[in-house]
Design a protein around this motif. Structure first.
Motif, PDB file in Angstrom:
ATOM      1  N   UNK A  27      49.031  51.873  35.585  1.00 41.06           N
ATOM      2  CA  UNK A  27      50.007  50.783  35.537  1.00 41.06           C
ATOM      3  C   UNK A  27      49.496  49.540  34.821  1.00 41.06           C
ATOM      4  N   UNK A  28      48.186  49.278  34.900  1.00 37.58           N
ATOM      5  CA  UNK A  28      47.649  48.024  34.357  1.00 37.58           C
ATOM      6  C   UNK A  28      46.340  48.273  33.623  1.00 37.58           C
ATOM      7  N   UNK A  29      45.955  47.289  32.831  1.00 40.20           N
ATOM      8  CA  UNK A  29      44.639  47.299  32.199  1.00 40.20           C
ATOM      9  C   UNK A  29      44.043  45.901  32.303  1.00 40.20           C
ATOM     10  N   UNK A  30      42.720  45.837  32.292  1.00 43.76           N
ATOM     11  CA  UNK A  30      42.003  44.567  32.257  1.00 43.76           C
ATOM     12  C   UNK A  30      41.628  44.318  30.802  1.00 43.76           C
ATOM     13  N   UNK A  31      41.944  43.140  30.296  1.00 37.25           N
ATOM     14  CA  UNK A  31      41.720  42.860  28.880  1.00 37.25           C
ATOM     15  C   UNK A  31      41.421  41.388  28.671  1.00 37.25           C
ATOM     16  N   UNK A  32      40.832  41.073  27.544  1.00 38.29           N
ATOM     17  CA  UNK A  32      40.600  39.677  27.173  1.00 38.29           C
ATOM     18  C   UNK A  32      41.780  39.116  26.387  1.00 38.29           C
ATOM     19  N   UNK A  33      42.747  39.957  26.045  1.00 34.64           N
ATOM     20  CA  UNK A  33      43.892  39.528  25.233  1.00 34.64           C
ATOM     21  C   UNK A  33      45.026  39.049  26.135  1.00 34.64           C
ATOM     22  N   UNK A  34      44.791  37.945  26.859  1.00 34.96           N
ATOM     23  CA  UNK A  34      45.782  37.403  27.782  1.00 34.96           C
ATOM     24  C   UNK A  34      45.893  35.902  27.569  1.00 34.96           C
ATOM     25  N   UNK A  35      46.597  35.229  28.476  1.00 30.31           N
ATOM     26  CA  UNK A  35      46.737  33.778  28.387  1.00 30.31           C
ATOM     27  C   UNK A  35      45.439  33.065  28.714  1.00 30.31           C
ATOM     28  N   UNK A  36      44.504  33.768  29.307  1.00 29.76           N
ATOM     29  CA  UNK A  36      43.267  33.143  29.767  1.00 29.76           C
ATOM     30  C   UNK A  36      42.236  33.059  28.660  1.00 29.76           C
ATOM     31  N   UNK A  37      41.245  32.149  28.856  1.00 32.23           N
ATOM     32  CA  UNK A  37      40.128  32.086  27.926  1.00 32.23           C
ATOM     33  C   UNK A  37      39.096  33.160  28.243  1.00 32.23           C
ATOM     34  N   UNK A  38      39.303  33.931  29.312  1.00 38.27           N
ATOM     35  CA  UNK A  38      38.345  34.962  29.682  1.00 38.27           C
ATOM     36  C   UNK A  38      39.054  36.316  29.758  1.00 38.27           C
ATOM     37  N   UNK A  39      39.417  36.765  30.940  1.00 32.67           N
ATOM     38  CA  UNK A  39      40.075  38.055  31.090  1.00 32.67           C
ATOM     39  C   UNK A  39      41.386  37.907  31.848  1.00 32.67           C
ATOM     40  N   UNK A  40      42.148  38.983  31.874  1.00 31.97           N
ATOM     41  CA  UNK A  40      43.390  39.010  32.622  1.00 31.97           C
ATOM     42  C   UNK A  40      43.835  40.440  32.820  1.00 31.97           C
ATOM     43  N   UNK A  41      44.911  40.611  33.580  1.00 25.80           N
ATOM     44  CA  UNK A  41      45.463  41.938  33.851  1.00 25.80           C
ATOM     45  C   UNK A  41      46.837  42.028  33.193  1.00 25.80           C
ATOM     46  N   UNK A  42      47.095  43.141  32.501  1.00 25.24           N
ATOM     47  CA  UNK A  42      48.344  43.327  31.768  1.00 25.24           C
ATOM     48  C   UNK A  42      48.969  44.660  32.173  1.00 25.24           C
ATOM     49  N   UNK A  43      50.292  44.673  32.321  1.00 28.03           N
ATOM     50  CA  UNK A  43      51.007  45.910  32.655  1.00 28.03           C
ATOM     51  C   UNK A  43      51.072  46.821  31.429  1.00 28.03           C
ATOM     52  N   UNK A  44      50.812  48.108  31.620  1.00 25.57           N
ATOM     53  CA  UNK A  44      50.920  49.070  30.522  1.00 25.57           C
ATOM     54  C   UNK A  44      52.161  49.949  30.691  1.00 25.57           C
ATOM     55  N   UNK A  45      52.929  49.678  31.754  1.00 24.14           N
ATOM     56  CA  UNK A  45      54.214  50.332  31.969  1.00 24.14           C
ATOM     57  C   UNK A  45      55.043  49.416  32.859  1.00 24.14           C
ATOM     58  N   UNK A  46      56.321  49.658  32.965  1.00 27.82           N
ATOM     59  CA  UNK A  46      57.159  48.868  33.863  1.00 27.82           C
ATOM     60  C   UNK A  46      56.704  49.076  35.303  1.00 27.82           C
ATOM     61  N   UNK A  47      56.595  47.970  36.036  1.00 27.41           N
ATOM     62  CA  UNK A  47      56.117  48.011  37.418  1.00 27.41           C
ATOM     63  C   UNK A  47      57.214  47.481  38.335  1.00 27.41           C
ATOM     64  N   UNK A  48      57.456  48.165  39.426  1.00 26.45           N
ATOM     65  CA  UNK A  48      58.458  47.735  40.394  1.00 26.45           C
ATOM     66  C   UNK A  48      57.846  46.749  41.389  1.00 26.45           C
ATOM     67  N   UNK A  49      58.702  46.084  42.130  1.00 26.80           N
ATOM     68  CA  UNK A  49      58.255  45.186  43.189  1.00 26.80           C
ATOM     69  C   UNK A  49      57.542  45.982  44.278  1.00 26.80           C
ATOM     70  N   UNK A  50      56.523  45.368  44.883  1.00 19.64           N
ATOM     71  CA  UNK A  50      55.778  45.925  46.014  1.00 19.64           C
ATOM     72  C   UNK A  50      54.937  47.143  45.638  1.00 19.64           C
ATOM     73  N   UNK A  51      54.469  47.194  44.395  1.00 19.70           N
ATOM     74  CA  UNK A  51      53.533  48.249  44.014  1.00 19.70           C
ATOM     75  C   UNK A  51      52.108  47.712  44.101  1.00 19.70           C
TER      76      UNK A  51
END
Length: 477
Positions: free
Chosen positions: A63-87
């Motif tokens: 569902x997710x990946x950890x990457x440096x390509x986010x809003x942060x100056x360091x790392x962040x978590x990004x969804x790699x597929x649609x995620x539902x509430x409460x997952x």
């Protein structure tokens, strides 16, 4: 460091359906090799994710990946597929948490527990990280190496004093930072440094520097968590802790995920639908942009931070109070003294305005009540031990945007004049910032920092001006 606070995370109990998902997700734990293509350009991140696998930290790579390509100056978590509430997107066992009870020097800390007591309860974690970050054999090495030298945390407490006061003039941040620095110096000189000198064999020589100590404090300020169910006054309280993976999540006010504290683990759970390629955001609490910049080094652009607020300085309120001249000078002075004595107002801020109107509504209702009292009523008020409006009488007044246009005219005049004085000051600061060229002396890294600091200050003040403008529009409706 009583004014320093860690992340404030919303905690909710999992419902029965969500709890039933735990066993299913356990079987979905992928091997680190399955995500190598996402991280092969960052060896430190790859080592950290391998460390997570070895320490039973679960990240749902489906569902997710950890990457440096986010809003942060360091790392962040990004969804790699649609995620539902409460997952459930991640699970961190308490055995993977870095705190004073899990560091290699836990016995040393335990034996010096009384000595390392502080109001903030940070000192034990500070010395724990000082040791672990400089120990090549540390169990936490792969985690801590994701934050090299702790130079990424450009909080205002690292800014030059002249720059701090110039860029953030007419905001509450310079005062709060100076309070922080004074508290930090006292704690470092009177507690941390003597402890380090007494136990030199456990600490690298860089630890014997106030500047390095500040970097560790900045790291803890920006990334630590507190268990919301823990009593901070409990002498056995753990205090702030570092939660790997959870601390990778960045913040926005309208978060789409949160950290949930359970008995044996922490869960990262979606609180709304998250679309593919969207970043997964936690919330650090209901913080204004001033708080975010002060504690974390960033702000949200207006109007995205629904918790943003602007504090109107007391000096503006007092000036407007006297300007209205509804009372003789000596009566106005006595009313101001009474407001201070009753602690309805302090020496730094008076009215606090947010997106929905005046946030310190209860105090301001009392303030305006005293302000508008005729001289005779005010004298009687003083004789009756300053008895204020009862709760039932407040129901006829509201200082929120929806109904604030209904308040008495003299209250409106005072509020409008107070806000105008502060708006004039903020506009003057903003105009100065717009004509400021970032300092170009020094290396490229310093140039980027100066440009970023200038941008942060402009965004902060621009948002505060817009908050006041929207509020006055509702007042004059």
């Amino acid at each position: 460091m009583s004014s320093l606070t860690g992340r404030q995370d919303i905690v909710e109990d999992l419902d029965e359906d969500l709890s039933n998902d735990l066993g299913e997700l356990e079987a979905k734990r992928p091997k680190i090799e399955e995500v190598k293509e996402e991280i092969n350009d960052d060896k430190k991140l790859a080592c950290f994710l391998k460390w997570c696998q070895n320490n039973k930290v679960f990240i749902d790579y489906d569902k997710v990946k950890i990457t440096s390509l986010t809003t942060s100056h360091n790392y962040g978590m990004v969804a790699i597929k649609d995620i539902k509430k409460d997952e459930i997107l991640g699970r961190i066992p308490k055995s993977a948490i870095l705190d004073p009870n899990t560091t290699q020097i836990r016995d040393l800390i335990s034996n010096n527990s009384n000595y390392l007591k502080s109001k903030s309860n940070w000192s034990k974690l500070i010395v724990s990280i000082m040791h672990e970050a400089n120990n090549p054999n540390s169990h936490w090495r792969e985690y801590l190496e994701c934050f090299p030298n702790y130079d990424l945390f450009d909080l205002p407490m690292f800014w030059e004093t002249s720059q701090l006061k110039s860029l953030l003039e007419n905001t509450c941040i310079p005062k709060n930072v100076m309070i922080d620095l004074e508290n930090m110096k006292n704690e470092y000189q009177n507690m941390i440094l003597p402890f380090l000198e007494k136990n030199k064999q456990y600490f690298d020589e860089k630890c014997f520097s106030f500047e390095y100590y500040k970097k560790i404090v900045g790291f803890i300020m920006a990334y630590s968590f507190r268990d919301p169910e823990e009593d901070p006054d409990d002498p056995n309280a753990v205090g702030p802790m570092m939660v790997p993976v959870a601390d990778i999540l960045n913040h926005i006010a309208k978060n789409n995920a949160q950290l949930r504290f359970k008995k044996e683990e922490f869960l990262i759970v979606s609180v709304k639908e998250i679309k593919k390629d969207e970043e997964v955001f936690n919330t650090y609490g209901e913080h204004s942009n001033s708080d975010l910049l002060h504690m974390y080094g960033f702000v949200e652009i207006f109007p995205h931070n629904i918790y943003d607020a602007v504090e109107i300085p007391t000096k503006c309120f007092f000036e407007a109070f006297r300007k209205e001249k509804i009372d003789p000078t000596e009566v106005a002075t006595k009313k101001i003294e009474t407001l201070l004595e009753l602690e309805l107002i302090d020496r730094s801020s008076s009215i606090i305005i947010g997106h929905d109107g005046i946030l310190n509504e209860e105090e301001c209702l009392h303030i305006f009540q005293i302000y508008s009292m005729p001289v005779g009523d005010f004298s009687e008020f003083l004789e009756n031990n300053c008895e204020l409006l009862c709760d039932e009488e407040w129901d006829s007044y509201s200082l929120l945007n929806e109904n604030i246009h209904k308040i008495p005219i003299d209250w409106k005049d005072l509020i409008r004049d107070t806000c105008k004085l502060h708006t004039d000051n903020l506009n003057a600061t903003l105009e100065k910032l717009k004509s400021t060229n970032p300092e170009t002396d020094g290396d490229e890294n310093m140039k980027r920092k100066n440009e970023q600091r200038l941008n942060l200050a402009q965004t902060l003040i621009d948002g505060q001006l817009k908050l006041i403008h929207n509020f006055i529009t509702c007042l004059d409706k």
